[in-house]
Design an enzyme around this catalytic site. Structure first.
Site, PDB file in Angstrom:
ATOM      1  N   HIS A  56       0.825  -1.214   0.000  1.00  0.00           N
ATOM      2  CA  HIS A  56       0.000   0.000   0.000  1.00  0.00           C
ATOM      3  C   HIS A  56       0.859   1.263   0.000  1.00  0.00           C
ATOM      4  CE1 HIS A  56      -3.776  -2.227   0.677  1.00  0.00           C
ATOM      5  NE2 HIS A  56      -3.035  -3.009   1.450  1.00  0.00           N
ATOM      6  N   ASN A 129     -10.195  -3.288   2.218  1.00  0.00           N
ATOM      7  CA  ASN A 129      -9.927  -3.148   0.791  1.00  0.00           C
ATOM      8  C   ASN A 129     -11.226  -2.826   0.052  1.00  0.00           C
ATOM      9  OD1 ASN A 129      -7.090  -3.717   0.645  1.00  0.00           O
ATOM     10  ND2 ASN A 129      -7.527  -5.892   0.938  1.00  0.00           N
TER      11      ASN A 129
END
Length: 485
Positions: A56, A129
């Site tokens: 990320h 997510n």
């Protein structure tokens, strides 16, 4: 006796007996801290990149607020969800998963959806997510999985051999692979995608009654995805397309919003539901557990400084508040340790003192010293507990609610190994145009794989999910479905 030199070992040379299943108390868990292989694996993995995030790394963030629109107090005593109309300030960070800090926004990848609520009882982080499931269901496999998404140690190139080899040897990934390779694999913008807590969590009300819960953030802008060719074009011409879109929309007063829903499951249903409700590679049917509206999240303010607010923001799924607790989900159990540990390494042991991470309520603990201590270090106040000098004390009314565990301490897999039903159901829900694009995306992604053995193994998984699914992939690759699948 000489050890097999090809045995997987720990960093201190001891052979690893099980690298697929973390050690749990009973078949369902929770995970045991005595699984030193798991802890070493996660701790080392968190320190493999300096200084950007290991996963990320590329992301964008914004400030906003969450407003309760429906009374859910019968399910949870969480103060920020306690009454209709209550507003809580929050910060969100969207991200891609596998790419580096300078990678393109429009690649095919899951998107991180990490929300920090600055509640009156401390910060609550929901770190999910844009998909309701994940590739794996045990944290012990996470470092291996992410390695396959990163660069080859010799060529420093992305490695489709590793990607598909791992997926083909981990059939639990099939559901998420199907989502990733579908139209939803490349959202049009961060504003036009849903967000999910993905894991199962536990809500507890004021009477101590508990339920299992899953979170669904539904975009109020509607779902929009990018055509694969346009996404590739944008990756070259404007690699920061999603970052720019989010900033410009908020700057123009076009404030994006999401409506939060939850699914609620009675505790006892966990023992009888047709899928293990703690398996993050599976979803709960909304026919069985309908969506219940909770509130609305609105983003209305851009960061003033990207590094200070977006890059230094730290999130951990272990940052709970009273009324919200963990479940025995094995992937979640590993993340409870790994995320906070990553921040202690990447940003520093005192990362929660930074303005973007600092709770907006009083903090009383006995943590002292450490690199970059940015406050008064506790002054002359009490620095241990229990004590006889009026220092902060524990709050027994906020003890975590118990749940029953049983069985022997062992490294075991989940009881349920049906990795195909939900992936097949998803395929059959798609229109013919959606199926054609899914097949094209998978075929193009698998063509560079050098070993037919890997391709055939993965084709077998697609076929088990739906014969047509597997047959079309096989034809696209110029192969035949393996006999006996």
């Amino acid at each position: 006796m000489t050890a097999n030199q090809n045995h997987l070992t720990t960093s201190w040379g001891a052979p690893v007996g099980d690298n697929q299943n973390s050690m749990t108390a009973g078949r369902r868990g929770p995970t045991l801290i005595q699984d030193v292989h798991l802890l070493e694996k996660l701790a080392h993995f968190n320190r493999e990149r300096v200084p950007e995030r290991v996963v990320h790394a590329k992301g964008a963030g914004a400030h906003g607020y969450f407003e309760v629109t429906n009374d859910v107090s019968k399910y949870t005593k969480a103060n920020f969800l306690s009454e209709v109309g209550k507003r809580t300030p929050m910060f969100i960070r969207f991200s891609t998963v596998a790419g580096e800090l300078g990678s393109a926004d429009t690649v095919r990848d899951p998107r991180g959806f990490a929300v920090k609520f600055y509640t009156e009882e401390g910060n609550y982080d929901l770190v999910g997510n844009n998909t309701p499931v994940f590739f794996i269901r045990d944290a012990i496999k996470f470092p291996d999985f992410i390695h396959t998404q990163k660069r080859h140690p010799q060529t420093h190139l992305k490695n489709p051999n590793a990607v598909w080899d791992f997926w083909s040897l981990s059939p639990e990934s099939l559901h998420q692979v199907t989502i990733l390779m579908s139209d939803r694999g490349i959202p049009a913008t961060y504003r036009h995608m849903h967000g999910f807590g993905s894991h199962t969590f536990k809500w507890v009300n004021a009477e101590g009654e508990a339920v299992w819960v899953k979170y669904h953030f539904k975009t109020d802008q509607g779902i929009k995805n990018l055509d694969v060719d346009l996404a590739a074009k944008l990756a070259g011409e404007n690699p920061d397309y999603h970052t720019e879109d989010l900033f410009n929309a908020i700057e123009a007063g076009d404030f994006p919003s999401w409506t939060l829903y939850v699914q609620i499951m009675p505790l006892e249903d966990a023992d009888t539901y047709r899928f293990d409700p703690f398996d993050v590679t599976k979803v709960w049917s909304q026919k069985d557990y309908p969506l219940i509206e909770v509130g609305r999240m609105t983003l209305n303010r851009n960061p003033e400084n990207y590094f200070a607010e977006v890059e230094q923001a730290t999130f951990s799924p272990g940052n709970f508040v009273p009324g919200i607790e963990a479940s025995p989900d094995k992937m979640l159990q590993g993340r409870l340790f790994a995320y906070a540990d990553a921040h202690r390494y990447r940003v520093g042991v005192n990362h929660n003192q930074l303005p973007i991470n600092r709770p907006q309520c009083p903090v009383h603990n006995n943590q002292r010293d450490g690199f970059m201590r940015a406050d008064g270090n506790g002054g002359s106040g009490m620095y241990y507990e229990p004590n006889s000098f009026g220092g902060p004390t524990e709050a027994p009314q906020h003890r975590t609610t118990p749940f029953e565990v049983s069985g022997e301490a062992n490294a075991v897999a989940y009881d349920h190994d049906d990795h195909y039903t939900q992936a097949g159901d998803l395929y059959r829900l798609m229109s013919e145009d959606e199926r054609a694009r899914l097949v094209r995306n998978i075929v193009n992604a698998m063509k560079p794989v050098e070993k037919d053995e890997i391709k055939l193994r993965q084709i077998g998984h697609f076929y088990k999910a739906d014969p047509e699914y597997g047959q079309r992939i096989a034809e696209g690759l110029g192969l035949s479905v393996p006999q006996g699948v």
